[in-house]
Design an enzyme around this catalytic site. Structure first.
Site, PDB file in Angstrom:
ATOM      1  N   SER A   1      -2.375  24.817 -34.030  1.00  0.00           N
ATOM      2  CA  SER A   1      -3.264  24.236 -33.074  1.00  0.00           C
ATOM      3  C   SER A   1      -4.624  23.765 -33.693  1.00  0.00           C
ATOM      4  CB  SER A   1      -3.619  25.364 -32.112  1.00  0.00           C
ATOM      5  OG  SER A   1      -2.460  26.006 -31.791  1.00  0.00           O
TER       6      SER A   1
ATOM      7  N   HIS B   1       7.534  25.976 -29.514  1.00  0.00           N
ATOM      8  CA  HIS B   1       7.318  27.384 -29.100  1.00  0.00           C
ATOM      9  C   HIS B   1       8.282  28.074 -28.122  1.00  0.00           C
ATOM     10  CE1 HIS B   1       3.500  25.639 -30.084  1.00  0.00           C
ATOM     11  NE2 HIS B   1       3.075  26.841 -30.580  1.00  0.00           N
TER      12      HIS B   1
ATOM     13  N   ALA C   1      -2.413  29.626 -34.891  1.00  0.00           N
ATOM     14  CA  ALA C   1      -3.670  30.278 -34.426  1.00  0.00           C
ATOM     15  C   ALA C   1      -3.210  31.701 -33.915  1.00  0.00           C
ATOM     16  CB  ALA C   1      -4.260  29.531 -33.396  1.00  0.00           C
TER      17      ALA C   1
ATOM     18  N   TYR D   1       7.953  29.806 -25.773  1.00  0.00           N
ATOM     19  CA  TYR D   1       7.479  29.722 -24.426  1.00  0.00           C
ATOM     20  C   TYR D   1       7.480  28.486 -23.622  1.00  0.00           C
ATOM     21  CZ  TYR D   1       3.050  28.206 -26.391  1.00  0.00           C
ATOM     22  OH  TYR D   1       1.910  27.314 -27.289  1.00  0.00           O
ATOM     23  N   GLU D   2       7.964  27.340 -24.590  1.00  0.00           N
ATOM     24  CA  GLU D   2       8.283  26.002 -23.837  1.00  0.00           C
ATOM     25  C   GLU D   2       9.789  26.189 -23.241  1.00  0.00           C
ATOM     26  OE1 GLU D   2       6.632  22.490 -25.943  1.00  0.00           O
ATOM     27  OE2 GLU D   2       6.584  24.345 -27.615  1.00  0.00           O
TER      28      GLU D   2
ATOM     29  N   HIS E   1      -1.136  20.138 -29.665  1.00  0.00           N
ATOM     30  CA  HIS E   1      -0.040  20.269 -30.577  1.00  0.00           C
ATOM     31  C   HIS E   1       0.599  18.628 -30.844  1.00  0.00           C
ATOM     32  CE1 HIS E   1       0.299  24.331 -31.146  1.00  0.00           C
ATOM     33  NE2 HIS E   1      -0.457  24.325 -29.919  1.00  0.00           N
TER      34      HIS E   1
ATOM     35  N   HIS F   1      -7.045  28.842 -23.741  1.00  0.00           N
ATOM     36  CA  HIS F   1      -6.518  28.220 -24.751  1.00  0.00           C
ATOM     37  C   HIS F   1      -7.533  27.299 -25.433  1.00  0.00           C
ATOM     38  CE1 HIS F   1      -3.229  26.211 -27.090  1.00  0.00           C
ATOM     39  NE2 HIS F   1      -3.562  24.999 -26.615  1.00  0.00           N
TER      40      HIS F   1
ATOM     41  N   MET G   1       1.915  33.473 -31.065  1.00  0.00           N
ATOM     42  CA  MET G   1       3.107  33.088 -30.245  1.00  0.00           C
ATOM     43  C   MET G   1       4.171  32.128 -31.206  1.00  0.00           C
ATOM     44  SD  MET G   1       1.630  32.425 -26.597  1.00  0.00           S
ATOM     45  CE  MET G   1      -0.048  33.564 -26.134  1.00  0.00           C
ATOM     46  N   SER G   2       3.990  32.197 -32.446  1.00  0.00           N
ATOM     47  CA  SER G   2       4.758  31.240 -33.253  1.00  0.00           C
ATOM     48  C   SER G   2       5.404  31.750 -34.618  1.00  0.00           C
ATOM     49  CB  SER G   2       3.975  30.091 -33.676  1.00  0.00           C
ATOM     50  OG  SER G   2       2.850  30.320 -34.375  1.00  0.00           O
TER      51      SER G   2
ATOM     52  N   ASN H   1      -9.761  34.467 -32.048  1.00  0.00           N
ATOM     53  CA  ASN H   1     -10.337  35.196 -31.011  1.00  0.00           C
ATOM     54  C   ASN H   1      -9.782  36.795 -31.449  1.00  0.00           C
ATOM     55  OD1 ASN H   1      -7.472  33.955 -30.082  1.00  0.00           O
ATOM     56  ND2 ASN H   1      -7.385  36.124 -29.201  1.00  0.00           N
TER      57      ASN H   1
HETATM   58  N1  HPA Z   1      -2.697  36.102 -28.728  1.00  0.00           N
HETATM   59  C1  HPA Z   1      -1.523  35.431 -28.959  1.00  0.00           C
HETATM   60  N2  HPA Z   1      -1.427  34.349 -29.268  1.00  0.00           N
HETATM   61  C2  HPA Z   1      -2.783  33.771 -29.673  1.00  0.00           C
HETATM   62  C3  HPA Z   1      -3.760  34.572 -29.563  1.00  0.00           C
HETATM   63  C4  HPA Z   1      -3.760  35.772 -28.892  1.00  0.00           C
HETATM   64  O1  HPA Z   1      -4.760  36.412 -28.891  1.00  0.00           O
HETATM   65  N3  HPA Z   1      -4.692  33.766 -29.952  1.00  0.00           N
HETATM   66  C5  HPA Z   1      -4.030  32.712 -30.481  1.00  0.00           C
HETATM   67  N4  HPA Z   1      -2.867  32.599 -30.168  1.00  0.00           N
END
Ligand code: HPA
Length: 274
Positions: free
Chosen positions: A31, A84, A114, A86-87, A62, A247, A211-212, A235
């Site tokens: 990202s 991903h 990320a 989740y898609e 993306h 996001h 998530m990747s 984060n």
């Molecule tokens: N959790 C899951 N996926 C992420 C996060 C998170 O805190 N930050 C960026 N991608």
């Protein structure tokens, strides 16, 4: 269509499109990092949707393309955007671009993402070299018939190449870039984690969560590519501090790390030159 047939179709298309171009490395940009691909010289840009078997991605921030060309004098293919789980796609599709890179002859995969920091030593925004991963996605891109050139039971011991990690660590030190090392936990998403999940992930040995990456790295190792993984810690894990996580916050923090990450990617790719 079977995985093997999809791969063959997509690989045939790419071979035809790139001619005798052979990338030494493949780079997957997470990202907010698409800018690195813009500086690839003599780049041919191939949109995902042009490649048979690759749908377009749907996630904001993306891109969804393969850029072939030269970075630091080294032939590379750069993937901006990724699939991903989740898609709603399966793990084999998430891993398909890496199988294509292997078919084109790439020997090294540099993969970025990320992630949320779980280890309190990771103070975002900061970069984390991935030393290992935990597959909390409970999905595996190698499920199904064994494809040509792959084993039934590849081992995932030392999957993140120690020489590439050592080189990157040294480079970061020389350039004054903050870079720590840790374990990446891959989860399905798309929901961010609950406080109880953050607690569990941390207790189970993870330093960051995202998530990747896990499906792509599994494919890379099954194909014998050396892997370097770097997480942009954007984060702290959801619920570890007051306020909700979004996001757009992740994208903004990722963008703030893009310059440092580009230095590392260029350095690592550059040292692959003959
Ligand atoms: N959790 C899951 N996926 C992420 C996060 C998170 O805190 N930050 C960026 N991608």
């Amino acid at each position: 269509m079977s995985e093997a047939a999809t791969l063959e179709l997509a690989a045939d298309f790419l071979r035809h499109r790139v001619g005798d171009f052979k990338p030494r490395a493949a780079v997957v940009l997470g990202s907010g990092l698409a800018r690195v691909a813009e500086s690839v010289s003599s780049g041919d840009v191939i949109a995902f949707r042009e490649v048979p078997g690759l749908p377009d991605t749907s996630v904001a921030g993306h891109g969804g393309s393969l850029v072939v060309g030269s970075l630091e004098g080294v032939p590379v293919v750069i993937q901006t955007g990724r699939f991903h789980l989740y898609e709603g796609v399966n793990a084999a599709l998430v891993g398909l671009p890496v199988r294509l890179f292997a078919e084109l002859g790439a020997e090294v995969l540099v993969i970025t993402n990320a992630a949320g920091g779980l280890n309190p030593m990771l103070r975002p925004p900061t970069l984390m070299l991935i030393s290992d991963h935990i597959n909390y996605m409970w999905r595996n891109p190698l499920i199904g018939p064994v494809l040509k050139g792959e084993d039934r039971w590849p081992h995932l011991y030392s999957q993140y190449d120690s020489d590439l990690r050592a080189f990157t660590g040294k480079l970061a030190l020389e350039r004054g870039i903050r870079l720590q090392e840790g374990v990446y936990a891959g989860v399905l998403g798309p929901t961010y984690e609950t406080p109880a999940e953050i607690h569990m992930l941390r207790r189970s040995g993870a330093d960051a969560v995202g998530m990747s990456t896990v499906p792509e790295v599994i494919v890379a190792r099954a194909r014998g590519l050396r892997v370097l993984g770097i997480s942009s810690i954007t984060n702290v894990g959801a619920g570890m501090k007051a306020g909700t996580l979004s996001h757009s916050e992740v994208l903004a923090a990722s963008a703030s790390l893009a310059g440092d990450l580009e230095v590392l990617i260029r350095g690592v790719v550059g040292q692959l030159a003959d």
